[in-house]
Design an enzyme around this catalytic site. Structure first.
Site, PDB file in Angstrom:
ATOM      1  N   GLU A 272     -39.498  -5.835  -8.576  1.00 12.65           N
ATOM      2  CA  GLU A 272     -38.704  -5.448  -7.711  1.00 12.65           C
ATOM      3  C   GLU A 272     -39.100  -4.843  -6.276  1.00 12.65           C
ATOM      4  O   GLU A 272     -39.621  -3.110  -6.979  1.00 12.65           O
ATOM      5  CB  GLU A 272     -37.651  -4.170  -8.542  1.00 12.65           C
ATOM      6  CG  GLU A 272     -38.260  -3.927  -9.166  1.00 12.65           C
ATOM      7  CD  GLU A 272     -37.052  -3.384 -10.225  1.00 12.65           C
ATOM      8  OE1 GLU A 272     -35.813  -3.669 -10.775  1.00 12.65           O
ATOM      9  OE2 GLU A 272     -37.380  -2.250 -10.657  1.00 12.65           O
ATOM     10  N   PRO A 273     -39.980  -5.441  -5.768  1.00 11.21           N
ATOM     11  CA  PRO A 273     -40.939  -4.504  -4.097  1.00 11.21           C
ATOM     12  C   PRO A 273     -39.882  -3.933  -3.921  1.00 11.21           C
ATOM     13  O   PRO A 273     -38.833  -3.991  -3.253  1.00 11.21           O
ATOM     14  CB  PRO A 273     -42.213  -5.597  -3.713  1.00 11.21           C
ATOM     15  CG  PRO A 273     -41.250  -6.889  -4.008  1.00 11.21           C
ATOM     16  CD  PRO A 273     -40.060  -7.004  -5.706  1.00 11.21           C
ATOM     17  N   GLY A 274     -40.315  -2.481  -3.595  1.00 11.20           N
ATOM     18  CA  GLY A 274     -40.240  -1.792  -2.320  1.00 11.20           C
ATOM     19  C   GLY A 274     -40.492  -1.710  -1.351  1.00 11.20           C
ATOM     20  O   GLY A 274     -40.760  -1.879  -0.041  1.00 11.20           O
ATOM     21  N   CYS A 341     -43.447  25.678   9.917  1.00 13.01           N
ATOM     22  CA  CYS A 341     -44.528  26.386   9.140  1.00 13.01           C
ATOM     23  C   CYS A 341     -45.164  26.947   7.684  1.00 13.01           C
ATOM     24  O   CYS A 341     -44.843  27.762   6.876  1.00 13.01           O
ATOM     25  CB  CYS A 341     -43.538  28.294   9.713  1.00 13.01           C
ATOM     26  SG  CYS A 341     -43.582  28.876  10.868  1.00 13.01           S
TER      27      CYS A 341
HETATM   28  C1  LIG Z   1     -37.678   1.154 -10.979  1.00  6.77           C
HETATM   29  C2  LIG Z   1     -38.370   1.047  -9.811  1.00  6.77           C
HETATM   30  N1  LIG Z   1     -38.072  -0.322  -9.528  1.00  6.77           N
HETATM   31  C3  LIG Z   1     -39.098  -0.652  -8.082  1.00  6.77           C
HETATM   32  C4  LIG Z   1     -39.622  -0.175  -7.900  1.00  6.77           C
HETATM   33  C5  LIG Z   1     -40.505   0.072  -6.856  1.00  6.77           C
HETATM   34  O1  LIG Z   1     -41.511   0.332  -6.536  1.00  6.77           O
HETATM   35  P1  LIG Z   1     -42.328   0.153  -5.402  1.00  6.77           P
HETATM   36  O2  LIG Z   1     -41.954   0.567  -3.805  1.00  6.77           O
HETATM   37  O3  LIG Z   1     -43.853   0.406  -5.429  1.00  6.77           O
HETATM   38  O4  LIG Z   1     -42.652  -1.468  -5.149  1.00  6.77           O
HETATM   39  C6  LIG Z   1     -39.778   1.826  -7.759  1.00  6.77           C
HETATM   40  C7  LIG Z   1     -40.091   2.738  -7.395  1.00  6.77           C
HETATM   41  O5  LIG Z   1     -40.140   4.140  -7.975  1.00  6.77           O
HETATM   42  C8  LIG Z   1     -38.840   1.916  -9.259  1.00  6.77           C
HETATM   43  O6  LIG Z   1     -39.176   3.628 -10.196  1.00  6.77           O
END
Ligand SMILES: Cc1ncc(COP(=O)(O)O)c(C=O)c1O
Length: 412
Positions: A272-274, A341
């Protein structure tokens, strides 16, 4: 024509069309988020192509904008959510609720209410729990559906201690308790998977540690019986090069290492990459309003601030900067700060940039992940507009807030 899978693994700030950026700043004002939806699709496709037999979901928390979620769905991605609002926004963007995965971390009642109501009509929804209290609370709502158990692998990784979740007691079921919790889930719910997320922002040098956490997840999956699991989810955390000389992740190598670490499994690998999907797809355009010669540095005042992008103040993060108005000028080290500030409202110290002058437009790169998502209205600053680029066209996907938006919920 290059397919999305073959798209360049890194997009540097210098690769953007600077004339276009300047005219976007002129047309839509600054500070402005610019998000390239085509790049999001490329990034998702490149990542998922490197893991051909895995299931790659996008972690919505990195950027939950509707247009971003739509782009991910268009590229074939599913979505991992961390809160009820993310579930709702994913559905509004067109996601089938049966495909959503909800990772509950100390979930407020309203989140569990929403998720269980949703599951009544969408039995495919998966709820990931990190504490047995959550199981009790789900049961109290009559839920007996799909559950994944988030494991605390005891190993945290990532670019900053604040994002190294894998060893933080807040996240996941303590490792040695997982088999017992799995027994309970099997009796009272449907156990569909195990999950872990070691940390965020991992580049090549952090991969070994990242994979040590994944090894532990694979081991636990075999301990609880991987043949009875639908999936083993090893989370996100895949980094992007923020510094100009950082190398992008070698996805083929990353994929081989992850596969090797998780080991033989009779269950589908999930990731699950974000950040990887959205980071280099957005930048911020900001106008220079002040040039001040101080004894030790030149201070360049811009109209973006930590309310626009908090990562430098929060994590000390490096974001590339580029003078899109005059890249040809000689570069000189400057301090770039915003109108808030606090001394934390500084994007860079001693950063060489083509010598800025008032009214120049400075681009702040790699702002797509945890950028707009963490933007605030601090100092009564309305949040910026966001313009999306897609198929050569630009459109406003989030209008600039007004002061009325800032004060809307106040009451006498
Ligand atoms: C459970 C889980 N999955 C996926 C991610 C996505 O991480 P990233 O954006 O580093 O791929 C996170 C980020 O906090 C997470 O907590």
């Amino acid at each position: 024509m290059t397919s999305h899978a073959d798209s360049p693994p890194v997009r540097r700030l210098a690769d953007w069309d600077h004339d276009r950026l300047e005219s976007l700043a002129e047309e839509y004002d600054t500070p402005l988020y610019v998000t390239d939806l085509d790049r999001i699709k490329e990034n998702y496709t490149r990542f998922s192509s490197a893991f051909p037999d895995a299931h790659v979901m996008y972690a919505a928390k990195a950027h939950t904008g509707k247009s971003v979620l739509e782009a991910v769905l268009e590229a074939g991605g599913d979505i991992e959510c961390a809160a009820w609002g993310e579930l709702k926004r994913s559905i509004d963007a067109g996601a089938d609720p049966n495909t959503l995965q909800y990772t509950a971390v100390n979930p407020p009642d309203r989140d569990l209410d929403y998720a269980t109501d949703l599951a009544d009509d969408a039995p495919g929804l998966t709820i990931t729990i990190g504490a047995t209290d959550t199981l009790d609370r789900l049961q109290a709502r009559g839920y007996d559906g799909r559950i994944a158990i988030r494991i605390n692998p005891g190993i945290g990784t990532g670019h900053h201690e604040k994002v190294a979740t894998g060893a933080d007691a807040k996240f996941g079921v303590p490792y040695e308790r997982v088999p017992d919790v799995a027994d309970r889930v099997r009796q009272e719910f449907e156990l569909v998977g195990l999950h872990a997320h070691a940390g965020s922002g991992v580049l090549t040098e952090g991969l070994e540690e990242h994979c040590r956490a994944i090894e532990r997840v694979g081991e636990m999956a075999r301990r609880v019986g991987d043949e009875s699991l639908e999936f083993v989810d090893v989370g996100g955390g895949y980094g992007v090069p923020y510094r100009e000389n950082d190398e992008p992740l070698d996805l083929e190598k990353t994929s081989a290492l992850v596969r090797d670490a998780v080991g033989e499994l009779d269950a589908t690998l999930k990731l699950e990459p974000g950040r990887y999907v959205v980071a280099d797809a957005s930048l911020i355009l900001s106008e220079v309003n002040t040039i001040k010669e101080a004894p030790d540095t030149t201070v360049v005042g811009v109209d973006a601030s930590l309310a626009t992008l908090i990562r430098p103040a929060m994590f000390g993060s490096y974001h590339p900067m580029y003078n899109v108005s005059a890249p040809e000028r000689e570069s000189e080290p400057v301090t770039v700060g915003g109108p808030v500030c606090t001394s934390a409202d500084v994007f860079a110290h001693d950063r060489p940039i083509a010598r800025p002058e008032r009214e120049d437009v400075i681009a702040i790169g790699n702002a797509g992940s945890y950028g707009y998502e963490l933007a605030s209205q601090f100092h009564s600053q309305p949040r910026p507009a966001e313009v999306a680029l897609e198929g050569g066209e630009a459109r406003v996907v989030r209008r600039r807030e007004t002061l009325e938006d800032v004060t809307r919920v106040e009451q006498d």
